[in-house]
Structures are given as structure tokens and as C-alpha cells.
Design a protein around this motif. Structure first.
Motif, short mmCIF file in Angstrom:
data_model
loop_
_atom_site.label_atom_id
_atom_site.label_comp_id
_atom_site.label_asym_id
_atom_site.label_seq_id
_atom_site.Cartn_x
_atom_site.Cartn_y
_atom_site.Cartn_z
N LYS A 84 0.83 -1.21 0.00
CA LYS A 84 0.00 0.00 0.00
C LYS A 84 0.86 1.26 0.00
CE LYS A 84 -3.94 -2.05 -0.06
NZ LYS A 84 -4.75 -1.99 -1.30
N THR A 85 1.97 1.22 0.74
CA THR A 85 2.87 2.38 0.79
C THR A 85 3.48 2.66 -0.58
OG1 THR A 85 3.45 1.92 3.10
CG2 THR A 85 4.96 3.32 1.85
N ILE A 86 3.88 1.60 -1.27
CA ILE A 86 4.45 1.75 -2.61
C ILE A 86 3.44 2.35 -3.57
CG2 ILE A 86 5.27 0.43 -4.62
CD1 ILE A 86 6.61 -1.48 -2.61
N ASP A 90 3.50 6.21 -5.36
CA ASP A 90 3.65 6.15 -6.82
C ASP A 90 5.07 5.76 -7.22
OD1 ASP A 90 2.24 6.33 -9.22
OD2 ASP A 90 3.07 8.31 -9.66
N ILE A 91 5.62 4.74 -6.53
CA ILE A 91 6.97 4.28 -6.81
C ILE A 91 6.96 3.33 -8.00
CG2 ILE A 91 8.92 2.95 -5.88
CD1 ILE A 91 8.01 3.90 -3.08
N GLY A 92 7.94 3.46 -8.88
CA GLY A 92 8.06 2.51 -9.98
C GLY A 92 7.83 3.08 -11.36
N GLY A 93 7.70 4.40 -11.48
CA GLY A 93 7.55 5.01 -12.79
C GLY A 93 6.30 4.51 -13.50
N GLN A 94 6.46 4.05 -14.74
CA GLN A 94 5.30 3.59 -15.50
C GLN A 94 4.71 2.31 -14.92
OE1 GLN A 94 6.05 2.03 -19.42
NE2 GLN A 94 8.17 1.49 -18.94
N ALA A 96 4.23 1.94 -11.69
CA ALA A 96 3.81 2.29 -10.33
C ALA A 96 2.54 1.54 -9.92
CB ALA A 96 3.60 3.80 -10.22
N GLY A 97 1.58 1.43 -10.85
CA GLY A 97 0.32 0.78 -10.54
C GLY A 97 0.48 -0.68 -10.20
N ALA A 98 1.53 -1.31 -10.76
CA ALA A 98 1.74 -2.75 -10.55
C ALA A 98 2.81 -3.03 -9.51
CB ALA A 98 2.13 -3.40 -11.88
N ALA A 99 3.58 -2.02 -9.12
CA ALA A 99 4.75 -2.24 -8.26
C ALA A 99 4.38 -2.92 -6.95
CB ALA A 99 5.45 -0.92 -8.00
N GLY A 100 3.32 -2.43 -6.30
CA GLY A 100 2.93 -3.01 -5.02
C GLY A 100 2.59 -4.48 -5.13
#
Length: 238
Positions: A84-86, A90-94, A96-100
Motif C-alpha cells: 500500500k505504501t508503494i 507512486d513508486i516505480g515510474g510507468q 507504479a500501478g503494478a509495483a505493489g
């Protein structure tokens, strides 16, 4: 050798992850189909825990079991919070939505791998059932991981996701077997209790929660019990 036996059955899960990735790329399931798969996977995992892991820890010292469960729940809650924090930052650039999701599943793959390795050390028959059950879980996670990626992501990049999941799973198996070979007693009991809690968390707080976003149908409910019965019968016949 226990390691080779464990890895041979883990290969089922590795293949399942790749199959899930291919399905997600070429035949992405709709919301109802996803819910059906999640129900089936939930039944499978609960049966594996009920038929294999819980009986194995039933006769262990209560304080050891409680410790393992507590660590398992705390770990899964920590992973959930990290995810949830990730997402919020908005970590991960493009991506970001999948990073978590990807980080959560990656950690889960390592944990599942260690669990498979430990169950093969403790009881190979249990290891087989857990490996088969987790292969079905990983099939769904392969689908989920690819679907979460941006649409413009290339096919090879998409396939790399389930491939990494499989690699992490195999790494967990290898590390678990090599680190714990010859270990008995309380450490094994703690890990089995930890694994039980982690899998129950996966079912109740991940699979069924996500499945519940789509209205329940007689088919999805039935698939939960079909998944449970399939593993339970496999255990009886094995």
C-alpha cells in the motif's frame, strides 16, 4: 536427494506461472472468470493447509505453534502495508500501478518456496501436496502479475514477470532445503506454523477479498468446494 525431489515438483509451479502469463497476454480473463479462478485457488490452498500442514503441527508444542503463527501473520500484514505504501507514493515510474502487487507476490513466492522445501524435508508426501496446491495458486498469480502491467508493456517484459516469480519460488525451495537440512524440532514447527498462517492470510485477505469484488455466483461458490475436494482427495489417494 531431497532438493532435487523438491525442485522437480516445484517445476509444476514454475510452468504454471508461465502458463498464467501466456493466458493473461493472449486470453485475458474477464472479472467473472478471475473470480472463478480465485475461488478455486482458495479452496485448493485451504485444503492443503487443513489436510497437510495443520496435522503436521498439531502435536507440536503450543508455544512454538503460536510463535510461528504470530510471525506469519505479522509478516503478511507487513507485506500488505509495504504494498500500500508503494502504491500511495507512486513508486516505480510507468509500473507504479503494478509495483505493489509485484513486490508482494515476489516476497510471497520466496516464502512459498521455503515452505515447499521445509515440507519436503519434514515429510515428502506433504511436500508433494503443498507443491501441487501452490502450483494452482501460482497459475493465478502469473495471470494477475501480467494483467497489472501497463498495456504498452512488451510481450517479453510481460513474460519476464511470471518467469521471475518461478525463479524466486525455486530459490526459496533451494535456500530452505540447504539451510534447514538436518534441522528438526522447534525450528521446523515454527516454519510450518508460519507457512500455515501465511497461506490462510493469502486465502482470506487476498484471494477471497479480490474475488468478492465480483458478485457471487453458484459456479464460483461451487469451484471453491471443487478445489478443496480435489486436493483433499489427492491427499487421501497419495
Amino acid at each position: 536427494m531431497v532438493l532435487m525431489q523438491a525442485l522437480s515438483y516445484t517445476a509444476l509451479a514454475v510452468v504454471a506461472a508461465l502458463v498464467g502469463g501466456v493466458i493473461a497476454i493472449y486470453y485475458p480473463p474477464g472479472p467473472q472468470m478471475e473470480s472463478n479462478i480465485q475461488h478455486f485457488a482458495a479452496g485448493v490452498v485451504i485444503a492443503a493447509v487443513a489436510a497437510e500442514l495443520l496435522p503436521d503441527i498439531h502435536g507440536r508444542a503450543p508455544q512454538v505453534v503460536v510463535l510461528g503463527f504470530a510471525i506469519g501473520v505479522a509478516t503478511m500484514l507487513g507485506i500488505h502495508r509495504l504494498s500500500k505504501t508503494i502504491e500511495k507514493r507512486d513508486i516505480g515510474g510507468q509500473f507504479a500501478g503494478a509495483a505493489g502487487l509485484l513486490i508482494t507476490v515476489s516476497i510471497d513466492m520466496l516464502i512459498d518456496g521455503v515452505l515447499i522445501g521445509v515440507t519436503f524435508l519434514d515429510n515428502p508426501d506433504t511436500g508433494v501436496i503443498i507443491a501441487v496446491a501452490l502450483a494452482i495458486e501460482v497459475l493465478f498469480l502469473g495471470v494477475a502479475g501480467v494483467i497489472a502491467l501497463p498495456r504498452e508493456t512488451g510481450i517479453l517484459q510481460k513474460l519476464a514477470v511470471p518467469a521471475v516469480f518461478g525463479l524466486l519460488l525455486a530459490s526459496g525451495v533451494t535456500g530452505g532445503v540447504l539451510a534447514l537440512d538436518g534441522v528438526t524440532g522447534a525450528p521446523i514447527a515454527v516454519i510450518l506454523a508460519f507457512g500455515s498462517a501465511a497461506l490462510l492470510y493469502l486465502v482470506t485477505e487476498e484471494l477471497l477479498v479480490k474475488a468478492g469484488k465480483v458478485p457471487e455466483t453458484p459456479v464460483s461458490t461451487t469451484l471453491f468446494f471443487v478445489g478443496f475436494l480435489a486436493i483433499f482427495l489427492l491427499d487421501m489417494l497419495h
